[in-house]
Design a protein around this motif. Structure first.
Motif, PDB file in Angstrom:
ATOM      1  N   ALA A 309       0.853  -1.289  -0.514  1.00 50.86           N
ATOM      2  CA  ALA A 309       0.201  -0.457   0.169  1.00 50.86           C
ATOM      3  C   ALA A 309       0.975   1.040  -0.066  1.00 50.86           C
ATOM      4  N   ASP A 310       2.018   1.207   0.282  1.00 49.82           N
ATOM      5  CA  ASP A 310       2.844   2.152   0.534  1.00 49.82           C
ATOM      6  C   ASP A 310       3.471   2.700  -0.468  1.00 49.82           C
ATOM      7  N   THR A 311       3.763   1.370  -1.459  1.00 52.93           N
ATOM      8  CA  THR A 311       4.178   1.736  -2.391  1.00 52.93           C
ATOM      9  C   THR A 311       3.252   2.121  -3.670  1.00 52.93           C
ATOM     10  N   THR A 337      -1.850  -4.339  -7.167  1.00 55.21           N
ATOM     11  CA  THR A 337      -3.081  -4.287  -7.111  1.00 55.21           C
ATOM     12  C   THR A 337      -3.740  -6.146  -6.817  1.00 55.21           C
ATOM     13  N   ARG A 338      -2.945  -7.017  -7.681  1.00 59.02           N
ATOM     14  CA  ARG A 338      -2.974  -8.206  -7.198  1.00 59.02           C
ATOM     15  C   ARG A 338      -2.315  -9.060  -5.955  1.00 59.02           C
ATOM     16  N   VAL A 339      -1.773  -7.745  -6.082  1.00 64.41           N
ATOM     17  CA  VAL A 339      -0.791  -7.866  -4.547  1.00 64.41           C
ATOM     18  C   VAL A 339      -1.470  -8.095  -3.689  1.00 64.41           C
ATOM     19  N   ASP A 340      -1.908  -7.272  -3.689  1.00 63.22           N
ATOM     20  CA  ASP A 340      -3.217  -7.104  -2.070  1.00 63.22           C
ATOM     21  C   ASP A 340      -4.218  -7.757  -1.860  1.00 63.22           C
ATOM     22  N   GLN A 341      -4.996  -7.853  -3.506  1.00 63.30           N
ATOM     23  CA  GLN A 341      -5.447  -8.844  -3.184  1.00 63.30           C
ATOM     24  C   GLN A 341      -5.025 -10.509  -2.906  1.00 63.30           C
ATOM     25  N   ARG A 342      -4.309 -10.333  -3.308  1.00 66.66           N
ATOM     26  CA  ARG A 342      -3.986 -12.309  -3.074  1.00 66.66           C
ATOM     27  C   ARG A 342      -3.161 -12.247  -1.850  1.00 66.66           C
ATOM     28  N   LEU A 343      -2.882 -10.539  -1.090  1.00 66.78           N
ATOM     29  CA  LEU A 343      -2.102 -10.898   0.573  1.00 66.78           C
ATOM     30  C   LEU A 343      -3.652 -10.789   1.227  1.00 66.78           C
ATOM     31  N   SER A 437     -16.292  -3.871  -0.852  1.00 67.99           N
ATOM     32  CA  SER A 437     -15.986  -5.012  -0.367  1.00 67.99           C
ATOM     33  C   SER A 437     -15.515  -3.831   1.262  1.00 67.99           C
ATOM     34  N   ALA A 438     -14.786  -4.694   1.837  1.00 69.99           N
ATOM     35  CA  ALA A 438     -14.792  -4.517   3.158  1.00 69.99           C
ATOM     36  C   ALA A 438     -13.440  -4.401   4.059  1.00 69.99           C
ATOM     37  N   SER A 439     -12.533  -3.952   4.378  1.00 66.98           N
ATOM     38  CA  SER A 439     -11.087  -3.357   4.618  1.00 66.98           C
ATOM     39  C   SER A 439     -11.114  -3.343   6.882  1.00 66.98           C
ATOM     40  N   TYR A 440      -9.679  -3.661   6.478  1.00 64.35           N
ATOM     41  CA  TYR A 440      -9.413  -3.570   8.386  1.00 64.35           C
ATOM     42  C   TYR A 440      -8.216  -3.622   8.324  1.00 64.35           C
ATOM     43  N   ARG A 441      -7.619  -3.071   9.484  1.00 63.10           N
ATOM     44  CA  ARG A 441      -6.192  -2.978   9.612  1.00 63.10           C
ATOM     45  C   ARG A 441      -5.781  -4.599  10.712  1.00 63.10           C
ATOM     46  N   HIS A 442      -4.488  -4.899  10.799  1.00 63.79           N
ATOM     47  CA  HIS A 442      -4.512  -6.031  11.657  1.00 63.79           C
ATOM     48  C   HIS A 442      -2.450  -5.461  11.212  1.00 63.79           C
ATOM     49  N   GLY A 445      -0.797  -3.531   8.979  1.00 64.93           N
ATOM     50  CA  GLY A 445      -1.585  -3.585   7.524  1.00 64.93           C
ATOM     51  C   GLY A 445      -3.157  -3.561   7.776  1.00 64.93           C
ATOM     52  N   SER A 446      -2.825  -2.835   5.744  1.00 68.26           N
ATOM     53  CA  SER A 446      -4.488  -2.991   5.872  1.00 68.26           C
ATOM     54  C   SER A 446      -4.817  -4.056   4.465  1.00 68.26           C
ATOM     55  N   ALA A 447      -6.016  -4.937   4.965  1.00 68.33           N
ATOM     56  CA  ALA A 447      -6.531  -5.922   4.103  1.00 68.33           C
ATOM     57  C   ALA A 447      -7.667  -5.551   3.826  1.00 68.33           C
ATOM     58  N   THR A 448      -8.046  -5.266   1.950  1.00 67.50           N
ATOM     59  CA  THR A 448      -9.447  -5.195   1.169  1.00 67.50           C
ATOM     60  C   THR A 448     -10.182  -6.753   1.019  1.00 67.50           C
ATOM     61  N   LEU A 449     -11.634  -6.825   1.165  1.00 68.53           N
ATOM     62  CA  LEU A 449     -11.507  -7.963   0.865  1.00 68.53           C
ATOM     63  C   LEU A 449     -12.973  -8.040   0.052  1.00 68.53           C
ATOM     64  N   PRO A 450     -13.343  -8.800  -0.745  1.00 67.76           N
ATOM     65  CA  PRO A 450     -14.496  -8.508  -2.260  1.00 67.76           C
ATOM     66  C   PRO A 450     -15.822  -9.109  -1.139  1.00 67.76           C
ATOM     67  N   VAL A 451     -16.886  -8.257  -1.786  1.00 67.99           N
ATOM     68  CA  VAL A 451     -18.178  -8.680  -1.525  1.00 67.99           C
ATOM     69  C   VAL A 451     -19.060  -8.408  -2.438  1.00 67.99           C
ATOM     70  N   ALA A 452     -19.762  -9.885  -2.648  1.00 71.86           N
ATOM     71  CA  ALA A 452     -20.940  -9.504  -3.330  1.00 71.86           C
ATOM     72  C   ALA A 452     -21.622 -10.310  -3.371  1.00 71.86           C
ATOM     73  N   GLY A 453     -23.160 -10.063  -4.085  1.00 74.09           N
ATOM     74  CA  GLY A 453     -23.930 -10.724  -4.136  1.00 74.09           C
ATOM     75  C   GLY A 453     -25.067  -9.948  -5.699  1.00 74.09           C
ATOM     76  N   THR A 454     -26.499 -10.812  -5.194  1.00 79.09           N
ATOM     77  CA  THR A 454     -27.445 -10.628  -6.474  1.00 79.09           C
ATOM     78  C   THR A 454     -29.117  -9.932  -5.003  1.00 79.09           C
TER      79      THR A 454
END
Length: 708
Positions: A309-311, A337-343, A437-442, A445-454
């Motif tokens: 994220a800092d980079t 962005t790919r790094v962030d998604q996988r981590l 998405s929902a994000s949290y810090r731990h 570091g900050s993690a972002t996880l996707p959410v989806a529905g219909t």
């Protein structure tokens, strides 16, 4: 292809008789035939062995499993439900009421339908021979789970020794695969996996295991070569996410080296330092995870997330300051962005964070407000801080945050962020995709996880009912379909009702407009007129307010025949010697008569293709007439043949009766051949075409064509 039978399609696909361009179309027609049989097979000794392979080989694995796992007649499961321990000769050797079938052909130990076992070994267990290395000197393990199966185990005693396949699926649907490969043999393994880095063997990364060589990723399948021995493969998504992150960091380093001349020394050295740190943090996380220290791995993952994220922020700053081109920054950003998604995915598993989007069950109407909730549950040991969320909805919808929005989740607790989604009044009845998405810090570091529905949007206008009055029609007759429409929404709705019928039917009017206030109801009347050339039985008419299944309703209109018809010019009672003689009947060698469905009849003999019979029929000189016939059946059958009048093919018949047992079907068609009818007598021939069953005719009348 003719006949539209499951066996016909199966043999054409299984024997590779079709051009590649037609193979998929044939498979789609096979699936449609299975659907028309209520998702059941209708194959016999010839078609059953290749039925499931034809489906799975053409991308219809789900249909193949559905047939395999059926437990109602006809199916293998039906036999099991009736207590079978061996394969029967007939699908209904024991009838639904418990009685036995015809003892003349009713073996309870008859392997033919057991040919499905080959597909089960090849597809369910995944044990497949290699034609280039006979005797299983080399084989392939390629299990393809489906249906409700969550595990399978099989073994085969080859000339080299026992081959074994034993798999099960975890709660996430990932496969654990245990294999036995005999001495002096080799095997290819095809394992469903999100990537090469996610596969383990014996608890280690598969590429580090003895006797295992990675070959390639084939879509979402990891391919390996192995030697003889016992193996235990599994999918570990955390390991896969960390491995993929490492691969992406190496891509970032390579990109930096490629652009070094353009970036300049300060930017290049800074990026190299950042990516070196990111690589070290990712490696530390992977090492800790493999050592079983998930808590330490989680800390390293979040340090890596913070570095990424800092980079990314630094890159944006350089672009704003004019020290870096936007296009170059975008190339780095895609990889970061790919790094962030996988981590972030690894973080979710390691720290126990579960993010979900809760949407109400059931359909909603246009104009309604839907409450959506993003939930973040902390199943770990440390607090999650800085919790944020966002939601996006389709164009035209509005998204409004509601209620308090907690930003910290204590261990063992859940926070909820609410949103109101307003569906526009003109929304069509489709599923609206909602994501965010929902994000949290731990641990910094900050993690972002996707959410989806219909959100399922129902049509505002409901087709309450549709029925014909009178309930049936005769050939050339009319009925009126009354369609009741109701507006269920809280807003006014306008639209059009469309009525469609088979070719030859007249529909008036075909389209009718409606304008309904909120909660209002109306009835739309449509007149349908049957053609003169028609077959007895129900005809499906569709009334629709739109294109989706929820906006359509099928209406069955039975076509009724009055036998004998009124005002006939002539009548031939086939199978009755006197009537046949009076009409100068002639026939092919094997044509014969008998009684079927309670009527005398004449047939050509289906075992002798090309048979025929013919007779004279009196008609009105020089005028068109209706040829009205009663055909007999001894069960569900497809019959196809030609009706020839004075040497001219007047009608090509192809009709499938689906009802069981003996019965009759009446049909008629108009014959307009002035040259043939001039003398008041025509010669009518029923000629078997050799494709389906032969003609079996009880009665034929010549009648006037009704006035339009």
């Amino acid at each position: 292809m003719q006949g539209d039978s499951q066996t016909g399609y199966v043999l054409a696909i299984g024997m590779d008789l079709l051009p590649e361009a037609l193979r998929a179309r044939a498979a789609d027609r096979l699936v449609d035939n299975v659907r028309r049989h209520d998702w059941h097979l209708s194959t016999g000794f010839l078609g059953t062995p290749d039925l499931l392979p034809a489906l799975s080989d053409t991308g219809h694995l789900d249909v193949a499993y559905r047939l395999l796992l059926n437990d109602t007649y006809p199916s293998w499961g039906y036999e099991i439900a009736k207590g079978a321990t061996t394969i029967w000769e007939r699908w209904n050797s024991i009838m639904p009421d418990g009685s036995f079938g015809d003892v003349g052909m009713n073996s309870f130990n008859h392997y033919a339908y057991g040919a499905v076992g080959d597909w089960m070994y090849r597809t369910v267990a995944g044990i497949q021979p290699d034609n280039g290395n006979p005797g299983y000197a080399h084989l392939t393990f390629a299990p393809q789970p489906g249906g409700d199966l969550t595990s399978a185990r099989a073994s085969y005693r080859s000339a080299y020794g026992t081959i074994g396949s034993d798999w099960d699926l975890d709660a996430r649907g990932d496969m654990r695969l245990r294999l036995t490969v005999p001495a002096n043999t080799t095997a290819t393994v095809r394992l469903p996996a999100p990537g090469r880095n996610a596969v383990t063997e014996g608890g280690r990364p598969a590429e580090q295991a003895d006797g295992v060589r990675f070959v390639r990723m084939d879509g979402t399948v990891a391919v390996y070569e192995i030697g003889s021995g016992s193996y235990s493969f599994a999918v570990d998504r955390v390991l896969g996410d960390l491995g993929d992150t490492g691969d992406t960091v190496r891509e970032l380093v390579t990109l930096t080296d490629q652009l070094a001349g353009k970036l300049g020394r300060p930017v290049t050295e800074y990026l190299r330092g950042r990516f070196s740190r990111l690589a070290a943090e990712t490696t530390a996380a992977r090492t800790a995870y493999l050592a079983g220290n998930s808590r330490s791995a989680a800390g390293d993952v979040h340090r890596a997330l913070a570095s990424a994220a800092d980079t990314a922020r630094w890159l944006r700053t350089q672009v704003a300051a004019g020290r870096l081109d936007q296009a170059d920054a975008d190339r780095f950003t895609v990889l970061l962005t790919r790094v962030d998604q996988r981590l972030s995915a690894a973080s979710s598993t390691l720290v126990g964070a579960v993010v979900k989007l809760d949407l109400p069950v059931g359909e909603r109407l246009p104009g309604a407000v839907v409450r959506a909730t993003v939930t973040v549950t902390n199943g770990g040991q440390d607090p999650l801080t800085g919790v944020t969320s966002d939601l996006r909805a389709p164009d035209g919808w509005t998204v409004t945050p509601v209620g308090k929005r907690a930003s910290t989740v204590a261990p063992g607790r859940t926070v909820r962020h609410g949103y109101d989604l307003r569906i526009p009044a003109g929304q069509s009845p489709v599923s609206g995709a909602v994501d965010g998405s929902a994000s949290y810090r731990h641990r910094g570091g900050s993690a972002t996880l996707p959410v989806a529905g219909t959100v399922a949007v129902a049509p505002a206008v409901q087709i309450v009912s549709a029925a014909p009055v009178p309930a049936d029609v005769t050939p050339g007759g009319a009925t009126t379909v009354g369609t009741v429409l109701r507006n269920r929404a809280g807003v006014r709705v306008t639209g059009r009702l469309t009525v469609t019928a088979p070719d030859g039917w007249r529909v008036a009017p075909a389209t009718t407009g409606y304008d309904l206030a909120a909660g209002a109801e109306t009835t739309v009347s449509t007149v349908l007129t049957a053609p003169v050339s028609v077959t007895q039985g129900p005809v499906e008419v569709t009334v629709a307010t739109g294109d989706t299944a929820a906006e359509r309703r099928a209406v069955a209109i039975p076509v009724r025949f009055d036998n004998p018809p009124r005002g006939a010019y002539d009548h031939v009672d086939l199978g009755d010697a006197a009537s046949e003689q009076a009409h100068r009947l002639a026939a092919s060698t094997y044509s014969a008569t008998s009684t079927e469905a309670g009527l005398t009849r004449r047939y050509t003999d289906t075992t002798r293709p090309g048979g025929w019979f013919e007779f004279d029929l009196a008609v009105e000189p020089g005028e068109p007439f209706v040829l009205h016939s009663i055909e007999t059946y001894d069960g569900p059958q497809l019959k196809d043949y030609e009706v020839v009048v004075d040497g001219v093919v007047a009608h090509t018949r192809s009709w499938r009766r689906t009802a069981g047992g003996a019965g009759t079907v009446s049909y008629q068609f108009v014959v307009d051949l002035p040259d043939a009818t001039g003398d008041g007598v025509v010669r009518v021939r029923f000629r078997d075409t050799g494709d389906g069953y032969d003609p079996s005719i009880a009665d034929v009348w010549a009648t006037p064509v009704p006035a339009a």
